[in-house]
Design an enzyme around this catalytic site. Structure first.
Site, PDB file in Angstrom:
ATOM      1  N   MET A 215       0.843  -1.202   0.000  1.00 46.52           N
ATOM      2  CA  MET A 215       0.000   0.000   0.000  1.00 46.52           C
ATOM      3  C   MET A 215       0.883   1.259   0.000  1.00 46.52           C
ATOM      4  O   MET A 215       1.750   1.366  -0.821  1.00 46.52           O
ATOM      5  CB  MET A 215      -0.942  -0.014   1.222  1.00 46.52           C
ATOM      6  N   CYS A 216       0.703   2.169   0.896  1.00 49.16           N
ATOM      7  CA  CYS A 216       1.312   3.502   0.922  1.00 49.16           C
ATOM      8  C   CYS A 216       0.597   4.423  -0.063  1.00 49.16           C
ATOM      9  O   CYS A 216       0.231   4.009  -1.152  1.00 49.16           O
ATOM     10  CB  CYS A 216       2.803   3.516   0.586  1.00 49.16           C
ATOM     11  N   GLY A 217       0.394   5.648   0.348  1.00 42.73           N
ATOM     12  CA  GLY A 217      -0.192   6.640  -0.552  1.00 42.73           C
ATOM     13  C   GLY A 217       0.904   7.578  -1.026  1.00 42.73           C
ATOM     14  O   GLY A 217       1.780   7.959  -0.246  1.00 42.73           O
TER      15      GLY A 217
ATOM     16  N   ARG B 204      -4.428   4.288   3.117  1.00 42.06           N
ATOM     17  CA  ARG B 204      -3.385   3.504   2.441  1.00 42.06           C
ATOM     18  C   ARG B 204      -2.106   3.467   3.275  1.00 42.06           C
ATOM     19  O   ARG B 204      -1.212   2.658   3.004  1.00 42.06           O
ATOM     20  CB  ARG B 204      -3.036   4.106   1.077  1.00 42.06           C
TER      21      ARG B 204
ATOM     22  N   ASN C 288      -1.619   7.832  -6.324  1.00 42.71           N
ATOM     23  CA  ASN C 288      -1.886   6.435  -6.665  1.00 42.71           C
ATOM     24  C   ASN C 288      -3.339   6.025  -6.406  1.00 42.71           C
ATOM     25  O   ASN C 288      -3.657   4.859  -6.487  1.00 42.71           O
ATOM     26  CB  ASN C 288      -0.880   5.468  -6.029  1.00 42.71           C
TER      27      ASN C 288
END
Lengths: 305, 225
Positions: A1-3, A30, A273
């Site tokens: 994930m991660c934004g 995220r 994203n």
């Protein structure tokens, strides 16, 4: 994930920090572990050169005193200030970045002090926990024209400030990057750069990205060429956003494993994203699109006005 | 006509409301303020007309059978995944994997589509009026993908069956994909889709060399890897 988010105001230097902050808010789920921003231009630029240092040892006050003394002996200092968990060193002149790194990270404070940002055209802040932790920084940088941001879901390193993103280059001023994905050959690159004197103080794979970009730029590449080199150099999955004093750039791995949308108008460029982060910026008839695999884009211009 | 505000409910509830509206015999459901939200109009198994009034996020129109879906904006990745029957029109761009694994029905993207458009298609027709990204038509098994613009590298990689019709430039064909001239039936389909049959259409199909893969055929290993 991660934004991950990026924004560039094409109509001049302002408002980017606030826009990036709002965009990050949509991507908090995220990455709830940490949030960070690197912004450039306008109010983000400083009168001179500055270095943001994170002290991670148990005795912050003592370490700050040591740092202050140690730096003063080696580098001409204008001012030293505490800002939250960071110590900001305002420098009288552009330092030799190698020497500065040696002084801050490799002296008495080895393992307890990390340079999180160095430069004159931008600044960086990261906070553990939700995006709200960036509020004060955002309010203090109303004139920033472009930048990048990150919300972190920790996967392979600890949920702490040192491993949060963006990461900035230490061997070059004003260059930062955020990353969604995994660089599987990061240890190989860390070892290679360590042999050239570079120090890594985090455990994250993403820390290697701005270091490599800076290395390639020092060898003569433009930001765009450096991002293209990342396609050849890095294994794994990645969408990387990088920013310097003039530009925001993006590279997507050859299999396009991580999502990315771009919205581009005459007034701004916004990348993220997830569409949710850019949707509020879209006026009538403005579209978002997904770039193809292995695509590199760089936009410049916020500080031109 | 029913209007549902996407800002007020999670996707599970939105989709339940669409299903209930369809059961009540409502002809049309409008999803207002979508603002890039994911999973809009998923799992709709009735011939109801759904209009997304704005830009949708991931997996819009996935797992549907018989829906008539229109998106007035763009759609994120996984548009119309596993569509069984029905019709989806996007008045904008689509992200990665548009029409992934679709088994029937018709999807039209008026803008461009990201990488892996029509991946593992098992039937139906996917029309992209703009360009498609890399690895589009990967492992396609049936159906037709029509691309009016250019196609990224790896087009039709390891496809089994089906056909990809491309009017623009093909950056590179994928493993065992072969380009030739369109067949008369293809031009009928192109005409039926309201597209110009006079463009420079190429028909990409499986070369079928990977159909009967023998591990001792070293040349094929070179193709596959």
């Amino acid at each position: 994930m991660c934004g991950i988010v990026g924004y560039l105001n094409r109509r001049g230097s302002s408002g980017a920090a606030e826009v990036l902050y709002r965009m990050l808010g949509f991507l908090e789920r995220r990455g709830p572990d940490a949030a960070g921003l690197a912004v450039f231009g306008g109010g983000a630029a400083r009168a001179g050169w500055a270095v943001r240092v994170l002290l991670s040892g148990p005795d912050r006050d003592g370490d700050e005193e040591t740092l202050r003394e140690f730096v003063r002996r080696n580098v001409p200092l204008r001012e030293v200030r505490r800002e939250g968990p960071y110590v900001v060193l305002e420098l009288a002149d552009q330092p030799d970045w190698g020497t500065l790194g040696d002084v801050v990270e490799d002296g008495t404070l080895r393992g307890r002090a990390s340079i999180v940002y160095a430069g004159s055209e931008g600044d960086l802040w990261k906070a553990v926990g939700p995006v709200e932790g960036l509020r004060g920084f955002v309010a203090s940088r109303p004139g920033a024209g472009h930048g990048i941001g990150h919300t972190r879901m920790a996967t392979e390193s600890r949920e702490d400030l040192i491993n949060a993103q963006p990461f900035a280059a230490k061997n070059m001023p004003d260059l930062a990057a955020v990353h969604n994905g995994h660089i599987t050959n990061h240890l190989e690159w860390k070892r290679r750069l360590e042999r050239r004197g570079y120090r890594f103080t985090a455990e994250s794979d993403s820390e290697v990205i701005p270091a490599c970009l800076a290395e390639w730029i020092r060898e003569g590449a433009t930001l765009e060429e450096a991002l293209r080199e990342a396609l050849r150099a890095f294994d794994g999955s990645f969408t990387i956003l990088a920013a310097d004093g003039r530009s925001v750039g993006v590279v997507r791995d050859r299999f396009a494993t991580k999502p990315l949308v771009i919205a581009e108008t005459e007034d701004f460029v916004a990348v993220a994203n997830e569409t949710t982060a850019v949707a509020p910026l879209l006026g009538e008839g403005v579209h978002v699109y997904e770039p193809s695999a292995g695509e590199v884009r760089v936009w410049s211009g916020s500080t031109a006005a | 006509m029913v209007r549902i505000d996407c800002r007020l409910k999670p996707a599970v509830e939105l989709n339940r409301e669409i299903r209930l509206a369809a059961e009540r015999g409502e002809g049309e459901v409008h999803l207002i303020h979508p603002e890039g939200r994911h999973n809009l109009a998923v799992g709709i198994l009735a011939p109801v007309r759904v209009v997304v009034c704005g830009t949708a996020g991931y997996y819009c129109g996935g797992l549907c059978d018989g829906v008539e879906l229109e998106v007035h904006g763009d759609a994120g990745w996984g548009l119309g995944e596993n569509l069984m029957s029905g019709r989806i029109v996007v008045h904008g761009n689509a992200g990665s994997a548009a029409g992934a694994s679709m088994r029937g029905g018709f999807i039209r993207v008026e803008g461009r589509a990201g990488p892996r458009a029509g991946i593992s298609m098992k039937g139906g027709v996917l029309v992209v009026e703009g360009d498609v990204g890399a690895m589009s038509g990967f492992m396609m098994q049936k159906g037709t993908m029509i691309v009016c613009g250019d196609a990224g590298e790896g087009l039709g990689d390891s496809m089994y069956e089906g056909a990809i019709l491309v009017a623009g430039r093909i950056q590179a064909l994928g493993n065992d994909a072969v380009a030739g001239d369109p067949e008369p039936g293809d031009l009928d389909l192109i005409r039926k889709a309201g597209l110009d049959p006079g463009l420079d259409w190429k028909r990409v199909v499986s070369g079928k060399r990977l159909w009967h893969f023998d591990k001792k055929e070293w040349d094929l290993w070179k193709i596959a890897l």
